[in-house]
Design an enzyme around this catalytic site. Structure first.
Site, short mmCIF file in Angstrom:
data_model
loop_
_atom_site.label_atom_id
_atom_site.label_comp_id
_atom_site.label_asym_id
_atom_site.label_seq_id
_atom_site.Cartn_x
_atom_site.Cartn_y
_atom_site.Cartn_z
N HIS A 283 0.82 -1.22 0.00
CA HIS A 283 0.00 0.00 0.00
C HIS A 283 0.86 1.27 0.00
O HIS A 283 0.37 2.35 0.32
CB HIS A 283 -0.95 0.01 1.20
CG HIS A 283 -2.05 -1.01 1.10
ND1 HIS A 283 -2.89 -1.35 2.13
CD2 HIS A 283 -2.44 -1.80 0.05
CE1 HIS A 283 -3.75 -2.28 1.74
NE2 HIS A 283 -3.49 -2.59 0.49
N CYS B 138 4.85 11.69 -8.15
CA CYS B 138 4.24 12.71 -9.00
C CYS B 138 3.09 12.05 -9.77
O CYS B 138 3.32 11.08 -10.50
CB CYS B 138 5.28 13.26 -9.96
SG CYS B 138 4.57 14.37 -11.19
N CYS C 243 7.19 18.57 -8.77
CA CYS C 243 7.91 17.30 -8.94
C CYS C 243 9.37 17.62 -9.26
O CYS C 243 9.63 18.43 -10.14
CB CYS C 243 7.27 16.50 -10.07
SG CYS C 243 8.26 15.12 -10.64
N CYS D 123 9.67 16.43 -13.34
CA CYS D 123 9.02 17.13 -14.46
C CYS D 123 8.53 18.53 -14.10
O CYS D 123 8.08 19.28 -14.96
CB CYS D 123 7.87 16.30 -15.02
SG CYS D 123 6.43 16.23 -13.91
N GLY E 28 -2.21 -9.17 12.42
CA GLY E 28 -2.78 -7.86 12.73
C GLY E 28 -3.51 -7.20 11.59
O GLY E 28 -3.39 -5.98 11.41
N SER F 223 -7.48 -6.99 9.64
CA SER F 223 -8.89 -7.36 9.78
C SER F 223 -9.39 -8.17 8.58
O SER F 223 -10.50 -8.69 8.61
CB SER F 223 -9.76 -6.11 9.96
OG SER F 223 -9.65 -5.28 8.82
N LEU G 253 -5.36 -9.91 17.26
CA LEU G 253 -5.95 -9.65 18.57
C LEU G 253 -7.15 -10.58 18.78
O LEU G 253 -7.35 -11.13 19.85
CB LEU G 253 -6.38 -8.19 18.62
CG LEU G 253 -6.65 -7.59 19.99
CD1 LEU G 253 -5.46 -7.76 20.91
CD2 LEU G 253 -7.00 -6.12 19.83
N1 APR Z 1 -2.06 -6.84 18.20
C1 APR Z 1 -2.52 -7.61 17.21
N2 APR Z 1 -3.59 -7.28 16.46
C2 APR Z 1 -4.19 -6.11 16.74
C3 APR Z 1 -3.75 -5.26 17.76
C4 APR Z 1 -2.62 -5.66 18.53
N3 APR Z 1 -2.12 -4.93 19.53
N4 APR Z 1 -4.57 -4.17 17.78
C5 APR Z 1 -5.48 -4.35 16.81
N5 APR Z 1 -5.26 -5.52 16.18
C6 APR Z 1 -6.00 -6.11 15.06
C7 APR Z 1 -7.47 -5.82 15.03
O1 APR Z 1 -8.17 -6.76 15.81
C8 APR Z 1 -7.79 -5.93 13.54
O2 APR Z 1 -8.05 -7.27 13.16
O3 APR Z 1 -5.48 -5.53 13.87
C9 APR Z 1 -6.48 -5.49 12.88
C10 APR Z 1 -6.52 -4.08 12.31
O4 APR Z 1 -7.46 -4.04 11.26
P1 APR Z 1 -7.67 -2.72 10.37
O5 APR Z 1 -7.77 -1.53 11.28
O6 APR Z 1 -8.77 -2.98 9.44
O7 APR Z 1 -6.26 -2.57 9.60
P2 APR Z 1 -5.76 -3.35 8.30
O8 APR Z 1 -6.32 -4.72 8.24
O9 APR Z 1 -4.29 -3.19 8.26
O10 APR Z 1 -6.41 -2.48 7.16
C11 APR Z 1 -6.13 -2.80 5.81
O11 APR Z 1 -7.24 -0.81 5.12
O12 APR Z 1 -7.75 1.45 5.17
C12 APR Z 1 -6.94 0.50 4.66
O13 APR Z 1 -4.99 0.97 3.55
C13 APR Z 1 -5.48 0.74 4.84
O14 APR Z 1 -3.71 -0.89 4.83
C14 APR Z 1 -4.96 -0.56 5.39
C15 APR Z 1 -6.04 -1.54 4.99
#
Ligand code: APR
Length: 228
Positions: free
Chosen positions: A104, A112, A131, A134, A170, A172, A197
């Site tokens: 990401h 640019c 930039c 350019c 970590g 979602s 988590l």
């Molecule tokens: N240890 C382990 N896991 C954790 C902790 C922790 N201390 N704190 C939170 N989490 C978990 C949450 O339970 C959740 O499952 O991390 C996850 C975070 O999820 P999101 O906030 O959705 O982040 P992510 O999955 O990285 O998002 C993906 O979404 O908005 C975009 O570009 C952005 O790269 C990002 C993408």
């Protein structure tokens, strides 16, 4: 020979003080993602988008790698580990990881929108920054917005198909294509493990749940204690 592919998300950096996106009080509960994380939002109000990323860049610069980042570096130093991250911070790199694929993009890089040149981002970026290649004033953070193509997908799919283990840490599992990596791995017969988590809802062969700063070092210690 083990070949481990690891996908990380915001939970890896949560204990370094960087907010996650979808947890309670997360970034997307405080900002409208269509305003600050889409090409359309940037076209409408580039100053607002720069302000959002300038603040995140400054937070990321002040943050330090936590025990989970350091454990992954320890693992990479003695195993074949391909690190893919959705995180735009550089905490894995700053912990000493090699060849991290920032699918990401990165907050500490600029690009640019006119010619595609990339360079190290200054601490504070403005819409009127030209930039260095350019001269066009179409400078933006080198991050991937919703509706844009993540970086390195061909390489990631190749490494997933050839892995002996896929681990998601970590994340979602709500944002594709990263959320689909577990399915690609499973279809290729690769064992899958979630370290998070709490369960994300993705279909993994195994899961360990708790704070990354505890469960990632514990898992790494176990892998390193196994004879190859
Ligand atoms: N240890 C382990 N896991 C954790 C902790 C922790 N201390 N704190 C939170 N989490 C978990 C949450 O339970 C959740 O499952 O991390 C996850 C975070 O999820 P999101 O906030 O959705 O982040 P992510 O999955 O990285 O998002 C993906 O979404 O908005 C975009 O570009 C952005 O790269 C990002 C993408």
């Amino acid at each position: 020979m083990e070949r481990i592919v690891i996908l990380s998300g915001a939970g890896l950096s949560a204990e370094s003080g960087l907010g996650t996106f979808r947890d309670e009080g997360g970034i997307w509960s405080r900002y409208d993602l269509s305003e600050v994380a889409t090409p359309e939002g940037f076209a409408r109000d580039p100053a607002q988008v720069h302000e959002f990323y300038n603040a995140r860049r400054s937070n990321a610069a002040l943050a330090v790698p936590n025990p989970a980042h350091k454990a992954l570096v320890r693992l990479q130093s003695s195993r074949d580990v391909f690190l893919v991250t959705q995180n735009v911070d550089a905490l894995l790199d700053r912990a000493g990881a090699r060849n991290v694929l920032h699918m990401h993009g990165r907050l500490d890089r600029a690009t640019c929108a006119a010619c595609g040149e990339t360079w190290d981002a200054p601490d504070v970026m403005h819409p009127e920054d030209p930039c260095p290649g350019c001269g066009t004033c179409a400078t933006r953070p080198d991050v991937v917005w919703f509706g844009e193509m993540p970086k390195g997908l061909d390489l990631i799919e190749e490494r997933l198909g050839d892995a002996t283990l896929f681990v998601a840490i970590g994340t979602s599992g709500t944002v594709y294509p990263a959320a689909g990596f577990v399915d690609i791995a499973r279809s290729a017969g690769v064992p899958t493990l979630e370290l998070n988590l709490e369960p994300s809802g993705g279909v993994f062969d195994a899961g360990r749940y708790g704070r990354a700063s505890r469960i990632v070092p514990d898992w790494v210690d176990e892998v390193l204690s196994r004879i190859r």
